[in-house]
Write a protein that holds these residues in place. Structure first.
Motif: not given
Length: 486
Positions: A394-400, A428-430, A436-439
């Motif tokens: 589980m990723t932190a995004l899935e957990k959130l 959140l992904v970006d 992601g786009r921001h990264d």
């Protein structure tokens, strides 16, 4: 949610409580399906029938289960069944690892008492020291943080007690240089209200406020802070909205930006609300207030005291790691107050979730504005693509997403999922996931500017700088957009 004390699993039926307690099997993943959960659960129940009254270990429970997913997932089902009393109830044999620890403790005590030159006083001192360590677990302990050292996998859970001795010395030197007493960062256990000493008011916290606090706490490895808006009646406090405030923060402390606090109070006032509380996060440890948190709560209560002497101002702490009392992946969120007669003791305030049957219009847009504002100012910005805990899928995004979803009633969760999938998850992904786009844009900017920050980002914010509110002059109908510095 069903009552776990009355949990009685039926062999071919999966209850709602099971789905909330073991959500990883109900997210539409090919590797973890409801039928696989049913197979694991029934196998563990069958093993318990064969082994009782002997203790059923996780290793024994996994025997005979092939191609049923990772061992940690099976272990979590075992832990859930044990927690609700479906297995190991009144087991006569303790887990082997516990017995080994007890034997080791006994051997250490015996060695201390029988070694040359040692006295019975030294042995007694060893026992007292051991008792103090056990008492510290989850009670009066230093704030502890996860030392990441550049690992690819994050881990939100942190052990009770202090970290390594060198880390403690470094933190103490830092606090001393800043004029802060080490004791300010020690956690103080809650006292509980009883029938003889009842809670002074009923607390209602809206699901939308819980979801926004939960989101804010996950976006950074530093503590975040904000104000709670709502209403006070003769016998109740209603927290209707949460307002994320900018400020200076680290993994163990945070400070609200003064301009952001003024903006929050104005935003509440335009909606006919008042400031009725504050919230902050504990990124890597339990939601127990520190000495400094208690002092802050007392100051707020005194500032917002009513003419009749009541102090209906609540503090809320959000702990993304969760805890044993929470379903898997769900944050531990607790409320507290500090009565005037016990100024050094926090009292746990029980709360009821309000408004969970309807997703307010504009809430997801408000969250999206928060995410966009945070992405540009956070130094300790979280990478939500990392795993929630080491050795787990589980990723932190899935957990959130699981944690935010848990605040809503079952009847509106599909509506909530659809709104998040459309208006929040892509952001959140970006902006908060590696790749992601921001990264990508940050990495490109860092290359153009010679990588001055040394961390792949080019925001130019240094540790310890306080960022002002991004919405101090927001329009009356504008969505709050805030940033929290580290």
């Amino acid at each position: 949610m069903s009552d776990p004390d009355a949990f009685a699993p039926q062999r071919d039926i999966i209850g709602d409580y099971e789905q909330q307690a073991c959500p990883e099997f109900f997210l539409g993943k090919a590797a973890k399906t409801p039928s696989r959960y049913l197979l694991i659960r029934n196998h563990i129940l069958d093993e318990w029938q064969r082994t009782q009254p002997a203790y059923l270990t996780k290793i024994r429970a996994r025997s005979g289960l092939r191609n049923c997913g990772d061992v940690n997932a099976i272990g979590r089902v075992h832990a859930f069944l044990e927690r609700v009393g479906a297995i190991n109830k009144d087991a006569q044999q303790t887990p082997r690892r516990i017995k080994r620890r007890r034997l080791a403790d006994a051997a250490a005590a015996e060695a201390a008492s029988s070694s040359g030159g040692s006295s019975s006083g030294e042995a007694a001192g060893l026992q007292r020291q051991r008792r103090r360590r056990r008492q510290a677990g989850g009670h009066v302990i230093e704030h502890t943080v996860v030392e990441r050292h550049g690992h690819d996998d994050g881990d939100y859970r942190c052990p009770s007690g202090s970290s390594d001795e060198g880390g403690r010395r470094r933190r103490k030197r830092h606090w001393a240089a800043a004029g802060i007493a080490t004791s300010d960062f020690r956690l103080v256990p809650y006292s509980e209200y009883t029938a003889l000493h009842p809670q002074p008011y009923t607390l209602h916290v809206s699901a939308s406020a819980l979801a926004l606090m939960d989101l804010h706490a996950h976006l950074t490895h530093a503590e975040v802070i904000g104000l709670l808006g709502g209403r006070v009646t003769a016998s109740a406090v209603h927290v209707d909205v949460a307002f994320a405030c900018g400020g200076a923060g680290s993994a163990t402390e945070c400070e609200m930006d003064a301009q952001a606090e003024v903006a929050a109070r104005r935003w509440f006032g335009r909606r006919g609300l008042a400031a009725v509380g504050w919230f902050h996060s504990h990124p890597a440890f339990e939601p127990t207030p520190s000495v400094r948190d208690i002092a802050t709560q007392r100051a707020y209560q005194a500032l917002c005291a009513l003419p009749d002497g009541r102090e209906p101002f609540v503090g809320i702490i959000v702990s993304p790691p969760g805890g044993d009392a929470c379903a898997y992946g769900v944050s531990d969120i607790r409320a507290f107050g500090v009565p005037r007669e016990t100024p050094a003791t926090p009292w746990a305030v029980a709360y009821e979730v309000a408004g969970a049957g309807e997703v307010p219009e504009g809430l997801v847009e408000q969250m999206a504005a928060l995410v966009r504002g945070q992405a540009d100012v956070l130094v300790q910005r979280a990478d939500l693509s990392r795993r929630f805990r080491r050795k787990e899928a589980m990723t932190a995004l899935e957990k959130l997403l699981i944690s935010m979803r848990s605040h809503w009633d079952e009847g509106v969760r599909q509506q909530w999922d659809d709104a998040v999938a459309l208006g929040l998850r892509p952001l959140l992904v970006d902006l908060f996931c590696k790749g992601g786009r921001h990264d990508a844009s940050s990495a490109a900017s860092s290359v153009r500017h010679g990588g001055r920050n040394g961390n792949g980002h080019s925001h130019g914010h240094g540790h310890g700088h306080s960022h002002g509110s991004r919405y101090a002059d927001a329009d009356a109908d504008a969505v709050p957009d805030s940033g929290s510095g580290s």
